[in-house]
Design an enzyme around this catalytic site. Structure first.
Site, short mmCIF file in Angstrom:
data_model
loop_
_atom_site.label_atom_id
_atom_site.label_comp_id
_atom_site.label_asym_id
_atom_site.label_seq_id
_atom_site.Cartn_x
_atom_site.Cartn_y
_atom_site.Cartn_z
N SER A 196 0.88 -1.16 0.00
CA SER A 196 0.00 0.00 0.00
C SER A 196 0.92 1.21 0.00
O SER A 196 1.72 1.40 0.91
CB SER A 196 -0.89 0.01 1.25
OG SER A 196 -1.68 1.19 1.29
N SER A 197 0.83 2.04 -1.03
CA SER A 197 1.78 3.13 -1.23
C SER A 197 1.72 4.14 -0.10
O SER A 197 0.74 4.23 0.66
CB SER A 197 1.50 3.84 -2.56
OG SER A 197 1.68 2.98 -3.64
N GLN A 198 2.78 4.92 0.02
CA GLN A 198 2.85 5.99 1.00
C GLN A 198 1.71 6.98 0.76
O GLN A 198 1.54 7.49 -0.34
CB GLN A 198 4.20 6.69 0.89
CG GLN A 198 4.44 7.73 1.95
CD GLN A 198 5.84 8.33 1.84
OE1 GLN A 198 6.60 8.02 0.93
NE2 GLN A 198 6.18 9.20 2.78
#
Length: 386
Positions: free
Chosen positions: A92-94
């Site tokens: 899950s991206s920043q």
């Protein structure tokens, strides 16, 4: 009073805290994006993740301990799958990067969006919360796609979001035309199919390989020759297959440790740059001039501590351009340093053009059956010598 579970405290304080951080950092600039982060709970899209390096995969439930919830709502990338899981690396991206991309998409109600790389499904849920229109998200890994679809349905977004398990290169023709295409993995170039599925006034936002990183670029279909404009420096997990075909720096060759540095030369190359911005601008410029530009690190340093460098074709020599000094390694490093100095001097003479001043045309390359459009001729973007 300490927080022990989400049953005792609804998720809103967590999303409110995260949203506040993103606003303070300047990543969230519109009410629509702020509202999306407030109302979409990130932890409910994390069926499992790795809280730290070397840790096991943990489940995230409504009774998750506060330290896990705080991590889920921190401004950090969260790894959801490792290679050992049998499904490949996924995360899950920043949130700050996600927020920046959502703002750059210029979303508004009614816009149809195609996402390449579903991940957990969190990003597509945020998009649909803003647009209130159909979103199609394509995920290459079946298990990751299944988990994303489950999270989308469990959180009530399945009336607008469709998760497709398939090849991102192909997009999803049944949902076309799309007003926006967002790509959440590093690519060498844009798939030709995306242009075919794009609305006439739409655009693609994608992290495109350049200098060993994946700067964000806005790609538009200008007719016979698509164009791209650089936006900001970034890096993403790389895509596989035709989306990463033909690049000098493949996922396997980026960010490798150099041979032991033979010497450090203070100010050998003029890189007296401001703390923010200038280094990325120079890095981007060097990559427009020399395909040997990539991200590198020295033995003994963390692979996450990277610098811009020129690496010889045989990977035996390199020069690292660092603020205030230059690291030289290998028999051809002197020649590489001289070439780098010429490029830096040129950048200075152009007035230190910024990354965001750059635009380019794209050229068609790759397998004829699955071609991609890659950056070709970059503008100098100069403001004149200062």
């Amino acid at each position: 009073m300490p927080v022990t579970s989400l049953k005792q405290l609804p998720f809103l304080p967590y999303t409110k805290n995260l949203t506040g951080q993103l606003i303070a950092a300047g990543c969230v600039r519109s009410a629509a994006v702020a509202e999306a982060f407030l109302q979409v709970p990130r932890h409910r899209f994390l069926s499992g993740f790795y809280p730290a390096a070397g840790s096991g995969r943990v489940q995230v439930t409504e009774d998750a301990p506060p330290e896990l919830l705080e991590l889920a709502y921190s401004d950090s990338t969260v790894t959801t799958h490792r290679l050992g899981d049998g499904v490949g690396h996924s995360s899950s991206s920043q949130p700050s990067v996600m927020a920046e991309m959502l703002e750059l998409l210029e979303l508004r109600p009614g816009l149809r969006v195609l996402e390449i790389g579903a991940g957990t499904g969190y990003n597509s849920a945020l998009i649909s919360r803003i647009t209130q229109a159909p979103v199609v998200t394509v995920e290459a890994t079946p298990q990751v796609a299944a988990e994303a679809a489950e999270a989308i349905a469990a959180n009530g977004f399945d009336d607008l979001v469709r998760v497709v398990a398939g090849d991102g290169y192909l997009g999803w023709a049944d949902g076309a035309p799309y007003d926006r295409v967002i790509v959440t993995c590093g690519i060498a170039g844009a798939a030709e199919t995306w242009f075919e599925q794009l609305a006439p006034d739409g655009f693609i936002l994608a992290p495109v390989a350049h200098g060993g990183l994946h700067p964000l670029m806005r790609i538009e279909n200008g007719g016979d020759t698509p164009t791209a404009r650089a936006i900001s420096m970034a890096d993403f997990i790389t895509a596989g297959g035709p989306l990463y075909a033909g690049g000098r720096h493949t996922p396997e060759s980026r960010n490798v440790a150099l041979p032991t540095a033979e010497r450090s030369v203070a100010n050998h190359v003029p890189v007296d740059l401001p703390a923010v911005g200038g280094y990325d601008d120079l890095w981007f410029h060097l990559a427009t001039r020399d395909t040997r530009t990539t991200k590198v690190h020295l033995p003994g340093s963390s692979s996450g501590t990277v610098s811009c460098g020129l690496v010889s074709e045989d990977d035996a020599s390199a020069v690292l351009l660092q603020r205030g000094s230059t690291q030289l390694a290998g028999p051809a490093s002197g020649r590489l340093a001289a070439e780098a100095e010429t490029a830096v001097t040129e950048w200075l003479a152009l007035g230190r053009p910024r990354l965001a001043d750059r635009s380019c045309t794209l050229r068609r390359t790759g397998d004829e059956t699955r071609p991609i459009w890659v950056p070709a001729q970059w503008t100098d973007g100069g403001r004149g010598a200062e």
